[in-house]
Design an enzyme around this catalytic site. Sequence first.
Site, PDB file in Angstrom:
ATOM      1  N   GLY A  71       0.808  -1.218   0.000  1.00 63.30           N
ATOM      2  CA  GLY A  71       0.000   0.000   0.000  1.00 63.30           C
ATOM      3  C   GLY A  71       0.840   1.266   0.000  1.00 63.30           C
ATOM      4  O   GLY A  71       0.510   2.249  -0.674  1.00 63.30           O
ATOM      5  N   THR A  72       1.940   1.248   0.736  1.00 62.02           N
ATOM      6  CA  THR A  72       2.775   2.450   0.837  1.00 62.02           C
ATOM      7  C   THR A  72       3.316   2.838  -0.531  1.00 62.02           C
ATOM      8  O   THR A  72       3.246   3.999  -0.947  1.00 62.02           O
ATOM      9  CB  THR A  72       3.937   2.203   1.827  1.00 62.02           C
ATOM     10  OG1 THR A  72       3.370   1.864   3.099  1.00 62.02           O
ATOM     11  CG2 THR A  72       4.839   3.403   1.969  1.00 62.02           C
ATOM     12  N   ASN A 151      -7.780   3.606   9.087  1.00 59.75           N
ATOM     13  CA  ASN A 151      -7.198   2.418   9.719  1.00 59.75           C
ATOM     14  C   ASN A 151      -7.253   2.437  11.241  1.00 59.75           C
ATOM     15  O   ASN A 151      -7.158   1.396  11.873  1.00 59.75           O
ATOM     16  CB  ASN A 151      -5.753   2.226   9.245  1.00 59.75           C
ATOM     17  CG  ASN A 151      -4.937   3.493   9.323  1.00 59.75           C
ATOM     18  OD1 ASN A 151      -5.292   4.516   8.739  1.00 59.75           O
ATOM     19  ND2 ASN A 151      -3.862   3.457  10.059  1.00 59.75           N
ATOM     20  N   GLN A 179      -7.503  -0.504   3.672  1.00 62.34           N
ATOM     21  CA  GLN A 179      -8.306  -1.138   4.732  1.00 62.34           C
ATOM     22  C   GLN A 179      -9.655  -1.659   4.233  1.00 62.34           C
ATOM     23  O   GLN A 179     -10.402  -2.246   5.014  1.00 62.34           O
ATOM     24  CB  GLN A 179      -8.532  -0.149   5.883  1.00 62.34           C
ATOM     25  CG  GLN A 179      -7.271   0.195   6.658  1.00 62.34           C
ATOM     26  CD  GLN A 179      -6.704  -0.971   7.481  1.00 62.34           C
ATOM     27  OE1 GLN A 179      -7.387  -1.944   7.771  1.00 62.34           O
ATOM     28  NE2 GLN A 179      -5.439  -0.863   7.863  1.00 62.34           N
ATOM     29  N   SER A 199      -3.466  -3.462  -0.614  1.00 60.99           N
ATOM     30  CA  SER A 199      -2.331  -4.183  -0.034  1.00 60.99           C
ATOM     31  C   SER A 199      -2.725  -5.617   0.320  1.00 60.99           C
ATOM     32  O   SER A 199      -3.866  -5.866   0.717  1.00 60.99           O
ATOM     33  CB  SER A 199      -1.890  -3.421   1.220  1.00 60.99           C
ATOM     34  OG  SER A 199      -0.897  -4.139   1.899  1.00 60.99           O
ATOM     35  N   GLY A 200      -1.776  -6.544   0.183  1.00 60.49           N
ATOM     36  CA  GLY A 200      -2.081  -7.960   0.429  1.00 60.49           C
ATOM     37  C   GLY A 200      -2.215  -8.354   1.881  1.00 60.49           C
ATOM     38  O   GLY A 200      -3.078  -9.159   2.252  1.00 60.49           O
ATOM     39  N   HIS A 201      -1.369  -7.763   2.744  1.00 60.84           N
ATOM     40  CA  HIS A 201      -1.290  -8.341   4.093  1.00 60.84           C
ATOM     41  C   HIS A 201      -2.438  -7.946   5.032  1.00 60.84           C
ATOM     42  O   HIS A 201      -2.518  -8.441   6.152  1.00 60.84           O
ATOM     43  CB  HIS A 201       0.075  -8.045   4.727  1.00 60.84           C
ATOM     44  CG  HIS A 201       0.308  -6.635   5.146  1.00 60.84           C
ATOM     45  ND1 HIS A 201       0.395  -6.256   6.456  1.00 60.84           N
ATOM     46  CD2 HIS A 201       0.509  -5.504   4.423  1.00 60.84           C
ATOM     47  CE1 HIS A 201       0.645  -4.963   6.524  1.00 60.84           C
ATOM     48  NE2 HIS A 201       0.713  -4.481   5.308  1.00 60.84           N
ATOM     49  N   THR A 237      11.960  -6.791 -10.792  1.00 61.70           N
ATOM     50  CA  THR A 237      11.441  -8.148 -11.028  1.00 61.70           C
ATOM     51  C   THR A 237      10.179  -8.364 -10.212  1.00 61.70           C
ATOM     52  O   THR A 237      10.157  -8.107  -9.009  1.00 61.70           O
ATOM     53  CB  THR A 237      12.520  -9.176 -10.628  1.00 61.70           C
ATOM     54  OG1 THR A 237      13.686  -8.890 -11.392  1.00 61.70           O
ATOM     55  CG2 THR A 237      12.057 -10.605 -10.881  1.00 61.70           C
ATOM     56  N   CYS A 325       4.751   6.123  22.738  1.00 61.95           N
ATOM     57  CA  CYS A 325       5.585   6.788  23.719  1.00 61.95           C
ATOM     58  C   CYS A 325       6.911   7.145  23.059  1.00 61.95           C
ATOM     59  O   CYS A 325       7.654   6.264  22.639  1.00 61.95           O
ATOM     60  CB  CYS A 325       5.804   5.852  24.887  1.00 61.95           C
ATOM     61  SG  CYS A 325       6.192   6.710  26.374  1.00 61.95           S
TER      62      CYS A 325
HETATM   63  N1  PLP Z   1      -2.760   2.905   3.988  1.00 62.28           N
HETATM   64  C1  PLP Z   1      -3.469   2.471   5.035  1.00 62.28           C
HETATM   65  C2  PLP Z   1      -4.816   3.058   5.303  1.00 62.28           C
HETATM   66  C3  PLP Z   1      -2.963   1.478   5.872  1.00 62.28           C
HETATM   67  O1  PLP Z   1      -3.681   1.068   6.920  1.00 62.28           O
HETATM   68  C4  PLP Z   1      -1.677   0.946   5.596  1.00 62.28           C
HETATM   69  C5  PLP Z   1      -1.074  -0.044   6.494  1.00 62.28           C
HETATM   70  O2  PLP Z   1      -1.267  -0.016   7.689  1.00 62.28           O
HETATM   71  C6  PLP Z   1      -0.983   1.421   4.470  1.00 62.28           C
HETATM   72  C7  PLP Z   1      -1.555   2.400   3.695  1.00 62.28           C
HETATM   73  C8  PLP Z   1       0.355   0.884   4.104  1.00 62.28           C
HETATM   74  O3  PLP Z   1       0.234  -0.386   3.477  1.00 62.28           O
HETATM   75  P1  PLP Z   1       1.458  -1.388   3.425  1.00 62.28           P
HETATM   76  O4  PLP Z   1       1.674  -1.885   4.824  1.00 62.28           O
HETATM   77  O5  PLP Z   1       1.039  -2.472   2.483  1.00 62.28           O
HETATM   78  O6  PLP Z   1       2.626  -0.629   2.899  1.00 62.28           O
END
Ligand code: PLP
Length: 383
Positions: A71-72, A151, A179, A199-201, A237, A325
Site C-alpha cells: 500500500g505504501t 485504519n 483497509q 495491499s495484500g497483508h 522483477t 511513547c
Molecule cells: N494505507 C493504510 C490506510 C494502511 O492502513 C496501511 C497499512 O497499515 C498502508 C496504507 C500501508 O500499506 P502497506 O503496509 O502495504 O505498505
Amino acid sequence: MRKIYFDHSATTPVDPQVVEAMVSFMSEKFGNASSIHSFGREAKVALEDARESIADFCGAHANEIYFTSGGTEADNMAILGVARQLGEQEKHIITSKIEHHAVLHTCEYLEKQGFDVTYLKPDKFGEIHADKIAEAIRDDTILITIMHANNEVGTINSIENIGEIAREQGVLFHIDAVQTFGKLPINLSNLNVDLLSMSGHKIYGPKGVGALYVRKGVKLQQIAFGGAHERNKRPGTENVPGIIGLAKAVEVCKNSMAEEEKRIGNLRDLLFQKLIKKIPQVYLNGHPDHRLAGLLNLSFQSIEGEALLLSLDLKGVAGSSGSACTSGSVDSSHVLSAMGVKPELAQSSIRFSLGRNNTIEDVEYTAEILPEIVERLRQMSPL
Ligand code: PLP
C-alpha cells in the site's frame, strides 16, 4: 495461555489457501516473468492471470492494475506520479489530516517541493465530507487523495459522493483502499475513482505486495527507474509468489466477503456491548454505524492506552494503541487529535480489530478480563 489476535488492521495471518497457492511459485515454478524461456513464460502467464482476477474483482480492466510492494508504494506512485505529471504549473493537492503516513508524508515531501496541500479536518466521527472537498477545490487543484476507510477508527468515507465532485471539477481522485479492498464491495466501473491503492497483508495475503489501479487514460510519471516491468510504470522483477498470493487472497475474500463482514461486525458489536455494560467511562471513537466491521476503537478514561495494551498482552490479547511513547512523552494519534478527541482520551485509546479467525469465545474471554485490568490501572492512575 489463550492467545487472541485483535490487530487485523495492522496485519493478518496468511490464509492456508493462499500459502498453498504461493508455494509452487517459490519452488518448481520459480521463473522470472521477464524471461522468454518456458520457466519465464509459466511465471508470466500466472502473473497475468492474477492481474486479471484482481481486476475482475473490482470492476477494472487487467491493464489498469499495476503490482507494487504494498500500500505504501502504491500511495507514493499515485501521489508523486500525478504531482510530477501535472504539477508543472498547477500545484494544489487536497487530502485529509487523518490519512495514513504513506499519504501524509508523501504530501509533506511535495510541500517541500513547492506544492500546496490542503489537509481537511474530519468531523468528530472521522468522516471527510464531500462538501468540504468541494469548498477546497481551486483552479490549480490536480489531485484529491482520501482514504476509503480509516485504519485507526474504521470510519468509511463516501467515495461515491467525493468521486462525483472530483469528476464534475475535473480533478483526479485517488483513494487509499488498503483497509477496505477485499472487505467492502468496490466496483470501479461505476465509481469516479481514478487511482486506488491496495495491499495484500491486510486481507490474509502475503506482506510486501499490493497494487495500484490506474484508470485507463490517467497519466502518471514513474517514480522509480530500472526496467520496463509493469508496462514501464513500476520497474523491478515482479514478486510472482506474492502476486499469486495476493490474487488468491482476493479470491478467498470475494467468496466470503458478505457473510464474513456480518459475522465479524456482530462479534465486534458484542464485544462493545459487553465492555460498556461492565466498564464505566468507555467511549467509542469513530462512526457508530458507518465504519469497518472489525473495528472497535475505545477510549478508557484515566488510563494510558499503552499500559492497557501491555496488560492485555500479558493475558494473551493483542490489540493496538494509537498513541506512541516517544522520549518519555506520549504522542496522541494524529487521527484522534484531528477528530477533536481530547488529548487525555486520545491517549487512553486502544484499537481492537477483529478478523477471520476470531470467535465468540475470544470476545467473551476479552470481556471477562478487561474490566479487572481497567479497574486495577485506574486505581494506580495519577490521572
Ligand atoms: N494505507 C493504510 C490506510 C494502511 O492502513 C496501511 C497499512 O497499515 C498502508 C496504507 C500501508 O500499506 P502497506 O503496509 O502495504 O505498505
